[in-house]
Write a protein that holds these residues in place. Structure first.
Motif, PDB file in Angstrom:
ATOM      1  N   UNK A 222      37.991  48.801  83.121  1.00  0.00           N
ATOM      2  CA  UNK A 222      37.500  48.493  84.461  1.00  0.00           C
ATOM      3  C   UNK A 222      37.698  47.012  84.747  1.00  0.00           C
ATOM      4  N   UNK A 223      37.810  46.671  86.014  1.00  0.00           N
ATOM      5  CA  UNK A 223      37.969  45.275  86.392  1.00  0.00           C
ATOM      6  C   UNK A 223      36.650  44.634  86.798  1.00  0.00           C
ATOM      7  N   UNK A 224      35.570  45.363  86.699  1.00  0.00           N
ATOM      8  CA  UNK A 224      34.240  44.809  86.944  1.00  0.00           C
ATOM      9  C   UNK A 224      33.220  45.695  86.249  1.00  0.00           C
ATOM     10  N   UNK A 225      32.062  45.112  85.950  1.00  0.00           N
ATOM     11  CA  UNK A 225      31.028  45.882  85.280  1.00  0.00           C
ATOM     12  C   UNK A 225      29.878  44.995  84.852  1.00  0.00           C
ATOM     13  N   UNK A 226      29.192  45.377  83.799  1.00  0.00           N
ATOM     14  CA  UNK A 226      28.005  44.650  83.350  1.00  0.00           C
ATOM     15  C   UNK A 226      28.341  43.246  82.861  1.00  0.00           C
ATOM     16  N   UNK A 227      29.487  43.080  82.212  1.00  0.00           N
ATOM     17  CA  UNK A 227      29.878  41.792  81.657  1.00  0.00           C
ATOM     18  C   UNK A 227      30.801  41.059  82.631  1.00  0.00           C
ATOM     19  N   UNK A 228      30.870  39.739  82.561  1.00  0.00           N
ATOM     20  CA  UNK A 228      31.756  38.990  83.459  1.00  0.00           C
ATOM     21  C   UNK A 228      33.222  39.363  83.242  1.00  0.00           C
ATOM     22  N   UNK A 229      33.978  39.473  84.323  1.00  0.00           N
ATOM     23  CA  UNK A 229      35.408  39.743  84.219  1.00  0.00           C
ATOM     24  C   UNK A 229      35.718  41.207  83.990  1.00  0.00           C
ATOM     25  N   UNK A 230      36.871  41.454  83.355  1.00  0.00           N
ATOM     26  CA  UNK A 230      37.299  42.819  83.062  1.00  0.00           C
ATOM     27  C   UNK A 230      36.531  43.380  81.873  1.00  0.00           C
ATOM     28  N   UNK A 231      36.378  44.702  81.856  1.00  0.00           N
ATOM     29  CA  UNK A 231      35.571  45.378  80.840  1.00  0.00           C
ATOM     30  C   UNK A 231      36.477  46.017  79.780  1.00  0.00           C
ATOM     31  N   UNK A 232      36.155  45.774  78.514  1.00  0.00           N
ATOM     32  CA  UNK A 232      36.988  46.246  77.409  1.00  0.00           C
ATOM     33  C   UNK A 232      36.145  46.943  76.347  1.00  0.00           C
ATOM     34  N   UNK A 233      36.805  47.746  75.549  1.00  0.00           N
ATOM     35  CA  UNK A 233      36.156  48.394  74.418  1.00  0.00           C
ATOM     36  C   UNK A 233      37.125  48.372  73.239  1.00  0.00           C
ATOM     37  N   UNK A 234      36.579  48.204  72.039  1.00  0.00           N
ATOM     38  CA  UNK A 234      37.374  48.216  70.812  1.00  0.00           C
ATOM     39  C   UNK A 234      37.373  49.611  70.222  1.00  0.00           C
ATOM     40  N   UNK A 235      38.514  50.053  69.775  1.00  0.00           N
ATOM     41  CA  UNK A 235      38.663  51.398  69.216  1.00  0.00           C
ATOM     42  C   UNK A 235      38.259  51.401  67.744  1.00  0.00           C
ATOM     43  N   UNK A 236      36.959  51.390  67.503  1.00  0.00           N
ATOM     44  CA  UNK A 236      36.460  51.385  66.134  1.00  0.00           C
ATOM     45  C   UNK A 236      35.008  50.941  66.107  1.00  0.00           C
ATOM     46  N   UNK A 237      34.560  50.544  64.954  1.00  0.00           N
ATOM     47  CA  UNK A 237      33.188  50.085  64.773  1.00  0.00           C
ATOM     48  C   UNK A 237      33.131  48.562  64.766  1.00  0.00           C
ATOM     49  N   UNK A 238      31.931  48.020  64.758  1.00  0.00           N
ATOM     50  CA  UNK A 238      31.781  46.569  64.674  1.00  0.00           C
ATOM     51  C   UNK A 238      32.339  46.050  63.352  1.00  0.00           C
ATOM     52  N   UNK A 239      32.135  46.790  62.292  1.00  0.00           N
ATOM     53  CA  UNK A 239      32.701  46.402  61.003  1.00  0.00           C
ATOM     54  C   UNK A 239      34.226  46.368  61.092  1.00  0.00           C
ATOM     55  N   UNK A 240      34.780  47.370  61.746  1.00  0.00           N
ATOM     56  CA  UNK A 240      36.224  47.418  61.907  1.00  0.00           C
ATOM     57  C   UNK A 240      36.747  46.262  62.742  1.00  0.00           C
ATOM     58  N   UNK A 241      35.980  45.858  63.767  1.00  0.00           N
ATOM     59  CA  UNK A 241      36.391  44.744  64.603  1.00  0.00           C
ATOM     60  C   UNK A 241      36.400  43.444  63.791  1.00  0.00           C
ATOM     61  N   UNK A 242      35.408  43.266  62.934  1.00  0.00           N
ATOM     62  CA  UNK A 242      35.387  42.064  62.089  1.00  0.00           C
ATOM     63  C   UNK A 242      36.543  42.055  61.100  1.00  0.00           C
ATOM     64  N   UNK A 243      36.880  43.218  60.570  1.00  0.00           N
ATOM     65  CA  UNK A 243      37.999  43.307  59.666  1.00  0.00           C
ATOM     66  C   UNK A 243      39.295  43.009  60.405  1.00  0.00           C
ATOM     67  N   UNK A 244      39.402  43.501  61.620  1.00  0.00           N
ATOM     68  CA  UNK A 244      40.574  43.237  62.439  1.00  0.00           C
ATOM     69  C   UNK A 244      40.722  41.733  62.705  1.00  0.00           C
ATOM     70  N   UNK A 245      39.605  41.080  63.011  1.00  0.00           N
ATOM     71  CA  UNK A 245      39.640  39.643  63.252  1.00  0.00           C
ATOM     72  C   UNK A 245      40.075  38.887  61.998  1.00  0.00           C
TER      73      UNK A 245
END
Length: 247
Positions: A222-245
């Motif tokens: 989406x280009x608007x929503x609860x957070x400022x700017x465009x809205x995104x989601x990561x395909x995985x868990x928070x642990x997976x996102x940290x590993x990706x980083x």
């Protein structure tokens, strides 16, 4: 994605996010692979349009990560980059930088070097997402695909990617749309194996993947929503996102 700092993009009709997209109920980030509702880290991307962001408020609203526009071509730097990039980290969010590519102006390698000098660098600290290339419709001209043919476009993206890889050790994330990619690269499959996909599709599901990818690592829904700017989601868990980083 917000353009920031230059004339507005000539994008197609803005698609308001449906309630299903915002809730991400039974989100599907890969064709036929449902993800558990609410399990995935929620994030967003920002540019100069959002100016100084209240990052503690973003964190309180559930923001886990953000991509911040750093540069465009070789003549633009986001004047709010430091506040956005460093402020989000101080608030406890993972953050990364993105570059808006303008292939008609200079080579991919030249633009990658500019990006990396002005905020696009990566380090394996567990908080820094890999550099990202925003490659999509031309906001400055009606010339399709920046006037490049399909072979030239693939070569430009490869040049950008190669410089990022050489200097950071990471392949860049590629932000694009399925329609633009398949049209302007001729459906190139040269990047899907080692370049994470950040797919833009403002509907209640990601839809078909661009050629070469079987799933999206990030989905801009989406280009608007609860957070400022465009809205995104990561395909995985928070642990997976940290590993990706961390790489």
């Amino acid at each position: 994605m917000d353009h920031g700092g230059h004339p507005p993009r000539r994008r197609g009709r803005l698609i308001a996010a449906s309630a299903a997209a915002l809730a991400l109920g039974a989100a599907v980030l890969a064709e036929g692979t449902p993800a558990a509702a609410g399990a995935q880290p929620q994030g967003h991307d920002v540019s100069s349009h959002q100016k100084n962001v209240s990052w503690p408020a973003v964190r309180a609203d559930g923001g886990s990560f953000v991509y911040v526009k750093a540069t465009e071509a070789t003549d633009y730097r986001n004047p709010y980059f430091a506040q956005q990039y460093n402020g989000s980290r101080k608030a406890g969010m993972l953050r990364g930088a993105y570059h808006f590519g303008v292939p008609s102006r200079s080579s991919g390698r030249t633009q990658a070097a500019y990006f990396l000098r002005h905020g696009g660098a990566w380090r394996a600290d567990g908080w820094t997402l890999p550099p990202a290339l925003d490659i999509e419709g031309n906001p400055y001209s009606k010339r399709k695909c920046y006037g490049l043919d399909r072979t030239e476009m693939v070569r430009w993206i490869s040049s950008f990617s190669g410089e990022v890889r050489r200097r950071t050790g990471r392949h860049p994330v590629i932000y694009t749309t399925t329609r633009w990619w398949n049209s302007c690269t001729g459906g190139s499959r040269a990047f899907g194996a080692d370049h994470p996909l950040w797919l833009a599709n403002w509907h209640d599901s990601p839809g078909p993947m661009p050629a070469g990818w079987s799933f999206a690592t990030f989905w801009q829904h989406a280009n608007r929503g609860l957070l400022p700017g465009d809205q995104d989601v990561f395909n995985g868990t928070m642990k997976g996102l940290r590993q990706f980083a961390s790489g």
